[in-house]
Design a protein around this motif. Structure first.
Motif, PDB file in Angstrom:
ATOM      1  N   UNK A   1      -3.844 -13.878 -10.201  1.00  0.00           N
ATOM      2  CA  UNK A   1      -2.824 -13.034 -10.819  1.00  0.00           C
ATOM      3  C   UNK A   1      -2.525 -11.801  -9.976  1.00  0.00           C
ATOM      4  N   UNK A   2      -1.917 -10.815 -10.618  1.00  0.00           N
ATOM      5  CA  UNK A   2      -1.547  -9.566  -9.941  1.00  0.00           C
ATOM      6  C   UNK A   2      -2.671  -8.542 -10.100  1.00  0.00           C
ATOM      7  N   UNK A   3      -2.871  -7.742  -9.063  1.00  0.00           N
ATOM      8  CA  UNK A   3      -3.956  -6.760  -9.065  1.00  0.00           C
ATOM      9  C   UNK A   3      -3.442  -5.421  -8.550  1.00  0.00           C
ATOM     10  N   UNK A   4      -4.039  -4.366  -9.050  1.00  0.00           N
ATOM     11  CA  UNK A   4      -3.799  -3.012  -8.553  1.00  0.00           C
ATOM     12  C   UNK A   4      -5.144  -2.329  -8.426  1.00  0.00           C
ATOM     13  N   UNK A   5      -5.339  -1.671  -7.297  1.00  0.00           N
ATOM     14  CA  UNK A   5      -6.603  -0.972  -7.057  1.00  0.00           C
ATOM     15  C   UNK A   5      -6.295   0.365  -6.413  1.00  0.00           C
ATOM     16  N   UNK A   6      -7.061   1.369  -6.743  1.00  0.00           N
ATOM     17  CA  UNK A   6      -6.911   2.704  -6.148  1.00  0.00           C
ATOM     18  C   UNK A   6      -8.122   2.995  -5.295  1.00  0.00           C
ATOM     19  N   UNK A   7      -7.870   3.652  -4.168  1.00  0.00           N
ATOM     20  CA  UNK A   7      -8.957   3.948  -3.238  1.00  0.00           C
ATOM     21  C   UNK A   7      -8.670   5.291  -2.582  1.00  0.00           C
TER      22      UNK A   7
ATOM     23  N   UNK B   1      -6.235  11.281   0.831  1.00  0.00           N
ATOM     24  CA  UNK B   1      -5.109  10.754   0.064  1.00  0.00           C
ATOM     25  C   UNK B   1      -5.619   9.589  -0.778  1.00  0.00           C
ATOM     26  N   UNK B   2      -4.840   9.261  -1.788  1.00  0.00           N
ATOM     27  CA  UNK B   2      -5.169   8.118  -2.616  1.00  0.00           C
ATOM     28  C   UNK B   2      -4.275   6.953  -2.219  1.00  0.00           C
ATOM     29  N   UNK B   3      -4.896   5.831  -1.933  1.00  0.00           N
ATOM     30  CA  UNK B   3      -4.137   4.617  -1.621  1.00  0.00           C
ATOM     31  C   UNK B   3      -4.024   3.791  -2.893  1.00  0.00           C
ATOM     32  N   UNK B   4      -2.799   3.407  -3.212  1.00  0.00           N
ATOM     33  CA  UNK B   4      -2.563   2.507  -4.342  1.00  0.00           C
ATOM     34  C   UNK B   4      -2.234   1.150  -3.739  1.00  0.00           C
ATOM     35  N   UNK B   5      -3.115   0.192  -3.967  1.00  0.00           N
ATOM     36  CA  UNK B   5      -3.020  -1.119  -3.339  1.00  0.00           C
ATOM     37  C   UNK B   5      -2.625  -2.130  -4.411  1.00  0.00           C
ATOM     38  N   UNK B   6      -1.562  -2.868  -4.153  1.00  0.00           N
ATOM     39  CA  UNK B   6      -1.105  -3.905  -5.083  1.00  0.00           C
ATOM     40  C   UNK B   6      -1.005  -5.220  -4.327  1.00  0.00           C
TER      41      UNK B   6
ATOM     42  N   UNK C   1       0.862  -1.177   0.000  1.00  0.00           N
ATOM     43  CA  UNK C   1       0.000   0.000   0.000  1.00  0.00           C
ATOM     44  C   UNK C   1       0.894   1.221   0.000  1.00  0.00           C
ATOM     45  N   UNK C   2       0.686   2.106  -0.950  1.00  0.00           N
ATOM     46  CA  UNK C   2       1.398   3.383  -0.949  1.00  0.00           C
ATOM     47  C   UNK C   2       0.367   4.497  -1.002  1.00  0.00           C
ATOM     48  N   UNK C   3       0.689   5.620  -0.379  1.00  0.00           N
ATOM     49  CA  UNK C   3      -0.236   6.737  -0.290  1.00  0.00           C
ATOM     50  C   UNK C   3       0.268   7.892  -1.142  1.00  0.00           C
TER      51      UNK C   3
END
Length: 142
Positions: free
Chosen positions: A131-137, A120-125, A82-84
């Motif tokens: 498989x691999x996933x990326x989601x923004x929240x 803030x926007x969390x980028x969740x990988x 998780x990165x912000x």
């Protein structure tokens, strides 16, 4: 008289055969539709079993903002990161989380300055069986 009764009997027999095949065709069509619906539901269920669903939320705890990461899916998540954005400081850098089982919850404190934004926007990988996933929240800190 025999011809009339024979004609009526043959007509009734033909009508019953016609009715039988017509309803049999309708029943088979309905059965096919039901089977397709059941197969679609089964495919959806099997697909969901392969997916981890990672969500992030924030809440206040003892005058600190806590970042809570949870796996609401039915599969194991690996390498959860998780990165912000903007880049806020997390007190304990626990990422990437190697393994999160279904229903696991992990918390981390966030250090906020007075001029920090209230969202803030969390980028969740993460990775799972699918498989691999990326989601923004979007997260709020109020």
């Amino acid at each position: 008289m025999d011809i009339i009764s024979l004609t009526i009997s043959v007509a009734a027999f033909v009508f019953s055969i016609f009715t039988h095949f017509k309803y049999d065709k309708n029943l088979k069509k309905q059965q096919l539709e039901l089977n397709e619906i059941k197969m679609a539901e089964e495919r959806k269920r099997l697909k969901e079993e392969k997916h981890a669903r990672i969500f992030v939320k924030t809440h206040w705890q003892n005058n600190n903002i806590m970042l809570t990461i949870e796996n609401r899916g039915k599969a194991i998540a690996r390498n959860v990161d998780v990165s912000l954005v903007p880049n806020l400081i997390m007190l304990n850098r626990i990422f990437p989380i190697e393994l999160m089982n279904p229903e696991d919850i992990v918390g981390n404190s966030i250090l906020m300055a007075l001029d920090s934004p209230d969202r803030a926007e969390a980028i969740i990988k993460w990775e799972d069986e699918a498989g691999a996933h990326t989601r923004r929240q979007i997260l709020t800190f109020t």
